[in-house]
Write a protein that holds these residues in place. Structure first.
Motif, mmCIF file in Angstrom:
data_model
loop_
_atom_site.group_PDB
_atom_site.id
_atom_site.type_symbol
_atom_site.label_atom_id
_atom_site.label_comp_id
_atom_site.label_asym_id
_atom_site.label_seq_id
_atom_site.Cartn_x
_atom_site.Cartn_y
_atom_site.Cartn_z
ATOM 1 N N GLU A 101 0.833 -1.200 0.000
ATOM 2 C CA GLU A 101 0.000 0.000 0.000
ATOM 3 C C GLU A 101 0.873 1.258 0.000
ATOM 4 O O GLU A 101 0.623 2.210 -0.747
ATOM 5 C CB GLU A 101 -0.905 0.002 1.245
ATOM 6 N N LYS A 102 1.908 1.239 0.830
ATOM 7 C CA LYS A 102 2.778 2.407 0.950
ATOM 8 C C LYS A 102 3.586 2.649 -0.324
ATOM 9 O O LYS A 102 3.764 3.793 -0.756
ATOM 10 C CB LYS A 102 3.719 2.220 2.145
ATOM 11 N N THR B 299 2.765 2.070 -3.290
ATOM 12 C CA THR B 299 1.935 2.420 -4.446
ATOM 13 C C THR B 299 0.917 3.517 -4.155
ATOM 14 O O THR B 299 0.033 3.766 -4.984
ATOM 15 C CB THR B 299 1.183 1.179 -4.950
ATOM 16 N N ASN B 300 1.013 4.138 -3.014
ATOM 17 C CA ASN B 300 0.015 5.142 -2.625
ATOM 18 C C ASN B 300 -1.401 4.559 -2.636
ATOM 19 O O ASN B 300 -2.362 5.181 -3.118
ATOM 20 C CB ASN B 300 0.079 6.369 -3.550
ATOM 21 N N GLY B 301 -1.522 3.327 -2.126
ATOM 22 C CA GLY B 301 -2.845 2.728 -1.953
ATOM 23 C C GLY B 301 -3.353 1.904 -3.111
ATOM 24 O O GLY B 301 -4.555 1.688 -3.229
ATOM 25 N N ASP B 302 -2.479 1.370 -3.953
ATOM 26 C CA ASP B 302 -2.900 0.549 -5.092
ATOM 27 C C ASP B 302 -2.084 -0.753 -5.098
ATOM 28 O O ASP B 302 -1.299 -1.014 -6.016
ATOM 29 C CB ASP B 302 -2.700 1.330 -6.390
ATOM 30 N N HIS C 109 3.464 0.134 -11.258
ATOM 31 C CA HIS C 109 3.712 1.305 -10.418
ATOM 32 C C HIS C 109 5.185 1.281 -10.039
ATOM 33 O O HIS C 109 5.713 0.250 -9.622
ATOM 34 C CB HIS C 109 2.850 1.259 -9.162
ATOM 35 N N ALA D 124 8.166 2.478 -7.603
ATOM 36 C CA ALA D 124 8.495 3.001 -6.277
ATOM 37 C C ALA D 124 9.985 3.308 -6.254
ATOM 38 O O ALA D 124 10.810 2.432 -6.528
ATOM 39 C CB ALA D 124 8.139 1.988 -5.194
ATOM 40 N N ARG E 180 11.186 14.257 -9.838
ATOM 41 C CA ARG E 180 9.798 14.431 -9.384
ATOM 42 C C ARG E 180 8.975 15.180 -10.428
ATOM 43 O O ARG E 180 7.813 14.849 -10.667
ATOM 44 C CB ARG E 180 9.773 15.175 -8.050
ATOM 45 N N PRO F 127 2.212 6.934 -12.411
ATOM 46 C CA PRO F 127 2.087 6.080 -11.221
ATOM 47 C C PRO F 127 3.453 5.800 -10.585
ATOM 48 O O PRO F 127 4.036 4.726 -10.728
ATOM 49 C CB PRO F 127 1.454 4.803 -11.774
ATOM 50 N N THR G 148 5.863 6.589 -6.957
ATOM 51 C CA THR G 148 5.948 7.022 -5.563
ATOM 52 C C THR G 148 7.408 7.248 -5.190
ATOM 53 O O THR G 148 8.256 6.374 -5.432
ATOM 54 C CB THR G 148 5.351 5.968 -4.613
ATOM 55 N N LEU H 203 9.814 7.614 -2.043
ATOM 56 C CA LEU H 203 9.765 7.297 -0.617
ATOM 57 C C LEU H 203 10.914 7.894 0.171
ATOM 58 O O LEU H 203 10.974 7.721 1.395
ATOM 59 C CB LEU H 203 9.744 5.779 -0.409
#
Length: 406
Positions: free
Chosen positions: A196-197, A199-202, A234, A236, A248, A255, A257, A259
């Motif tokens: 979850e972390k 992928t920002n909830g995916d 996605h 990460a 960024r 998609p 993230t 971290l």
């Protein structure tokens, strides 16, 4: 044995050299009762001791085009110089001796007839191309040849790099093996919460993981550019560095993230919770993050260059791509993303490969210690010329300095 390391980087920075140094220092102290000392650039957060080992700071300056890197200058403050002389090392090990700290190690070893070991850990000639400074590549190789030609032994982290150094006129090169903590970096650290972390909830998508310094030479811009063509994936990204803001901006709307820097169990869990590890860099002399990913049970997609050739077994533990071929990186990632069974098989094979090989810091440090013993033995049978005078003491600036560094 008394060993003084001169390194261009140390904590609180996080990179492959720091990882190697931390494990090596602790192993030398614990298993061989060696006395060890480290000289590194002064920077905010530099410890005065690491695992009971003294750390001496050298004056340093920021590199304006490379945020977070400190360039060590070739002199010691009076107190640090006195501590080094009192320590009286029997071996000087210059780790990546391209900065002023490398010159300081070279000078100290020559003046006191202390055997010098030098290690090539970073592909600096390869880096300059990524910063529009290709004109410096050949002069930098000439400089590195000069430094390494004065070492009793040169070390490097992988066979491809060893071959490249030989081709560039740097000889007497042996391998400095590496290790990985296979208990920390393990598939058992898989976490649904971390998916979850990442992928920002995916969490049901295919997670591509990248770990390392966010810098131009790491090729992350090429990895990011593949995302629009990789449906259901996605990316990460773990790490920080001078290119963070630029990356960024490039990733805006994709998609992806970011971290930031992760360490310890958080980093291990991030590895174990992903599906594919991507290493697009063409300048890796080894690739600790690749080793950690394999230990965590991830298949690897890596450029067919440098240290990755020593780690990734093509078609067994991952896929190698030709960085000069357009869409090669995308095709490799897409294959693993679309073939779940194959990527699981490669991930399992990667873990088994690490378990079945001698990727331990104990083994790596034992080999390094034997190299030191051989260098010392050779030095004791060498010439007994009169020693040169001691380092000059600059009373005005209160530094131990090199004659050519004022």
């Amino acid at each position: 044995m008394r060993i003084a390391f001169f390194s261009e980087t140390f904590l609180p920075q996080t990179n492959g050299i720091v990882t190697r140094l931390c494990h090596t220092l602790s192993e030398l102290k614990a298993r061989y009762a060696d006395r060890v000392l480290l000289v590194a650039p002064e920077m905010p957060g530099l410890p005065t001791h690491y695992d009971g080992i003294s750390v001496l700071g050298v004056p340093s300056v920021d590199l304006p085009f490379y945020r977070g890197f400190r360039f060590g200058l070739p002199w010691l403050h009076t107190r640090a110089g006195a501590a080094l002389e009192q320590f009286a090392p029997e071996i000087i090990h210059a780790v990546n001796p391209a900065s002023g700290i490398g010159l300081l190690a070279l000078h100290y070893a020559a003046r006191y007839r202390v055997p010098l070991v030098a290690s090539f850990n970073t592909d600096l000639p390869g880096y300059v191309r990524h910063y529009g400074l290709s004109v410096l590549e050949e002069p930098l190789w000439q400089y590195l040849r000069w430094i390494h030609s004065q070492a009793a032994l040169n070390l490097c982290p992988s066979r491809p790099v060893q071959e490249r150094l030989n081709a560039r006129g740097i000889h007497n090169v042996a391998l400095w093996r590496s290790g990985v903590d296979t208990a920390l970096f393990h598939p058992q650290h898989f976490s649904c919460g971390w998916r979850e972390k990442l992928t920002n909830g995916d969490p049901d998508v295919t997670i591509i993981l990248s770990v390392g310094r966010l810098a131009a030479e790491k090729g992350l811009d090429k990895l990011i550019s593949t995302l629009p063509q990789l449906a259901g994936c996605h990316l990460a990204i773990v790490g920080d560095g001078p290119a963070a803001e630029q990356l960024r901006q490039q990733a805006n709307g994709l998609p992806i993230t970011f971290l930031g820097t992760l360490q310890g169990e958080d980093l291990a869990t991030a590895y174990a919770s992903a599906d594919i590890f991507a290493q697009p860099s063409t300048t890796e002399t080894f690739g600790f993050v690749t080793l950690e990913a394999m230990a965590s049970g991830l298949p690897v997609v890596a450029a067919r260059r440098g240290g990755s050739l020593d780690l990734v077994l093509e078609g067994e533990t991952g896929l190698l791509f030709e960085p000069d071929q357009p869409q090669a990186l995308e095709r490799a990632v897409r294959y693993l993303a679309e073939h779940r069974r194959e990527r699981k098989q490669m991930g399992n094979a990667a873990r088994l490969y690490i378990e079945g090989s001698e990727w331990s810091w104990r083994t790596a440090t034992a080999e390094l210690h034997r190299s030191y013993e051989q260098v010392l033995a050779k030095a004791k049978t060498g010439s007994s010329d009169e020693a040169l005078p001691p380092l000059q003491h600059d009373a005005d600036s209160q530094k131990h300095s090199l004659p050519f560094a004022r």
